[in-house]
Design an enzyme around this catalytic site. Structure first.
Site, PDB file in Angstrom:
ATOM      1  N   ILE A 173      16.512  17.508 -38.594  1.00  0.00           N
ATOM      2  CA  ILE A 173      17.564  16.497 -37.890  1.00  0.00           C
ATOM      3  C   ILE A 173      18.996  16.609 -38.398  1.00  0.00           C
ATOM      4  CG2 ILE A 173      17.984  13.980 -37.380  1.00  0.00           C
ATOM      5  CD1 ILE A 173      14.937  13.460 -37.653  1.00  0.00           C
ATOM      6  N   THR A 251      20.141   7.101 -39.043  1.00  0.00           N
ATOM      7  CA  THR A 251      19.265   7.053 -37.815  1.00  0.00           C
ATOM      8  C   THR A 251      17.819   7.388 -38.601  1.00  0.00           C
ATOM      9  OG1 THR A 251      19.895   9.346 -37.552  1.00  0.00           O
ATOM     10  CG2 THR A 251      20.787   7.587 -36.040  1.00  0.00           C
ATOM     11  N   ALA A 252      17.669   7.479 -39.862  1.00  0.00           N
ATOM     12  CA  ALA A 252      16.528   7.866 -40.729  1.00  0.00           C
ATOM     13  C   ALA A 252      15.619   6.772 -40.795  1.00  0.00           C
ATOM     14  CB  ALA A 252      16.966   8.568 -41.744  1.00  0.00           C
ATOM     15  N   ARG A 253      15.505   6.019 -41.607  1.00  0.00           N
ATOM     16  CA  ARG A 253      14.814   4.806 -42.058  1.00  0.00           C
ATOM     17  C   ARG A 253      15.677   3.949 -42.863  1.00  0.00           C
ATOM     18  NH1 ARG A 253      12.032   6.463 -38.514  1.00  0.00           N
ATOM     19  NH2 ARG A 253       9.762   6.779 -38.751  1.00  0.00           N
ATOM     20  N   ASP A 277      20.778   2.692 -36.507  1.00  0.00           N
ATOM     21  CA  ASP A 277      19.614   2.563 -35.547  1.00  0.00           C
ATOM     22  C   ASP A 277      18.430   1.946 -36.324  1.00  0.00           C
ATOM     23  OD1 ASP A 277      18.466   3.167 -33.135  1.00  0.00           O
ATOM     24  OD2 ASP A 277      17.511   5.083 -34.007  1.00  0.00           O
ATOM     25  N   GLU A 282      13.175  -4.054 -40.037  1.00  0.00           N
ATOM     26  CA  GLU A 282      13.066  -3.907 -38.644  1.00  0.00           C
ATOM     27  C   GLU A 282      11.356  -4.433 -38.128  1.00  0.00           C
ATOM     28  OE1 GLU A 282      14.455  -0.151 -38.092  1.00  0.00           O
ATOM     29  OE2 GLU A 282      12.502   0.571 -37.093  1.00  0.00           O
ATOM     30  N   HIS A 300      16.453   1.057 -32.980  1.00  0.00           N
ATOM     31  CA  HIS A 300      15.667   1.965 -33.518  1.00  0.00           C
ATOM     32  C   HIS A 300      15.382   2.738 -32.078  1.00  0.00           C
ATOM     33  CE1 HIS A 300      12.482   3.572 -36.440  1.00  0.00           C
ATOM     34  NE2 HIS A 300      12.949   4.649 -35.470  1.00  0.00           N
ATOM     35  N   GLY A 302      16.328   5.796 -31.497  1.00  0.00           N
ATOM     36  CA  GLY A 302      16.811   7.405 -31.876  1.00  0.00           C
ATOM     37  C   GLY A 302      16.035   8.338 -30.929  1.00  0.00           C
TER      38      GLY A 302
HETATM   39  O1  LIG Z   1      11.753   7.270 -35.876  1.00  0.00           O
HETATM   40  C1  LIG Z   1      11.099   7.964 -35.254  1.00  0.00           C
HETATM   41  C2  LIG Z   1      10.244   8.925 -35.619  1.00  0.00           C
HETATM   42  O2  LIG Z   1       9.857   8.861 -36.592  1.00  0.00           O
HETATM   43  O3  LIG Z   1       9.833   9.962 -34.829  1.00  0.00           O
END
Ligand SMILES: O=CC(=O)O
Length: 345
Positions: A173, A251-253, A277, A282, A300, A302
């Site tokens: 990513i 946008t990871a965790r 995100d 969450e 979330h 993404g």
């Molecule tokens: O958050 C999305 C995933 O882990 O694919």
């Protein structure tokens, strides 16, 4: 010969046709994602329920609120017949892999397929946070433009030109994010991974030590997977090492960043704005964070595209099929790759 049993935990949104094809060679038992943890355990032990003879289990995050984390207790409750758990998602922090490793149960995820959608979301958040779109958007939606005047009160933002982006976690990513950010004319894209990549895999980005990234990046892009080593990787101490007025995008965790420390850093102005995100707790979001106009937030989203979700669901089936037919998933998670029992499969 009887068909192998595949236990499907969770809803099918897009890949029903491929599931139907899979059912020609496997017996698919569906358990609704709303099943409680206790009920799930009961079904796994009930000889009258085919789930108790499952060879492969497919898993989605939708079951998380009810069944909960896939921890030691879940691993211990799985019948001996289970050889693989195929998770729908690139991130698999809901599954504590070490307990499945002990039972020689493979765990697979869906890497790569999420790259484009996640990197698009990331780019949107980088540009939006740099430009303070959240201020204007919040006031605009609240009907305050007439009273607040130009830009509905949003402070001036910044152009990407001449700014340095620092990517924390330069995996699949991270690479897709760099590709999308490059046309926006940032002066430099630097990255930090524990190990520097070979030059041909750097895509024109430059590895720097962590402290140098923190001290020089105008925008910090968080793209690290969540695991025990990366929980709160970005914390009060790391914020101190960053430039004043830095922009943070994640946008990871959520839990890769200490959310409390992020709130403090936003309050003090150390972090000028954030594009988020993902959140530590969450779907609950720290109230102060939610209310800050300098936070551009998404729930979330993404990978929330039809194309990505369809590809992910179909790849879960491909993993399950490979496990059911050949005894080995296609994309085993990195922690398990070098295990002796996996190499012998
Ligand atoms: O958050 C999305 C995933 O882990 O694919």
């Amino acid at each position: 010969m009887s068909k192998p049993i595949v236990l499907r935990l969770g809803d099918v949104l897009f890949a029903q046709k491929v599931w139907d094809q899979f059912e020609e060679v496997a017996e698919v038992v569906t358990i609704d994602e709303t099943v409680s943890r206790e009920e799930f355990f009961k079904l796994l032990k009930d000889p009258k329920c085919k789930a108790s003879q499952a060879k492969v289990i497919t898993h989605t995050v939708q079951s998380l609120p009810n069944v909960g984390k896939w921890d030691k207790e879940v691993a211990d409750h799985l019948p001996d017949s289970v050889i693989a758990v195929c998770h729908n998602g690139a991130g698999y922090d809901q599954i504590e892999v070490e307990h499945f490793n002990k039972r020689h149960i493979q765990v697979s995820n869906t890497p790569k397929l999420v790259n484009h959608a996640t990197a698009d979301t990331h780019t949107f958040l980088v540009l939006g946070a740099l430009r303070n779109y959240s201020y204007g958007y919040r006031n605009f939606m609240a009907g305050k433009w007439p009273e607040l005047g130009e830009d509905a009160g949003g402070p001036f933002g910044h152009d990407p030109e001449g700014k340095v982006v620092g990517i924390l976690g330069f995996g699949n990513i991270g690479h897709s994010i760099a590709k999308r950010l490059r046309p926006h004319l940032f002066s430099k894209i630097i990255y930090y991974n524990r190990k520097r990549l070979p030059a041909e895999e750097e895509d024109g980005c430059e590895w720097v030590p962590l402290d140098e990234l923190l001290a020089t990046a105008d925008v910090i892009s968080v793209s690290l997977p969540l695991n025990p080593a990366t929980r709160h990787f970005v914390n009060a101490e790391t914020f101190k090492k960053m430039k004043d007025g830095v922009v943070i995008v994640n946008t990871a965790r959520g839990a890769v960043i200490d959310e409390r420390a992020l709130v403090d850093a936003l309050k003090s102005g150390k972090v000028r704005s954030a594009g988020l995100d993902v959140f530590e707790y969450e779907p609950q979001v720290t109230k102060e964070l939610m209310e800050m106009p300098q936070v551009l937030g998404l729930p979330h989203m993404g990978t929330h595209t039809i194309e990505s979700r369809q590809n992910m669901e179909e790849f879960v089936i491909a993993n399950a099929r490979s496990a059911a037919e050949k005894g080995k998933v296609l994309s085993i998670v990195p922690e398990l790759k070098d295990e002796d029992w996996v190499k012998k499969l």
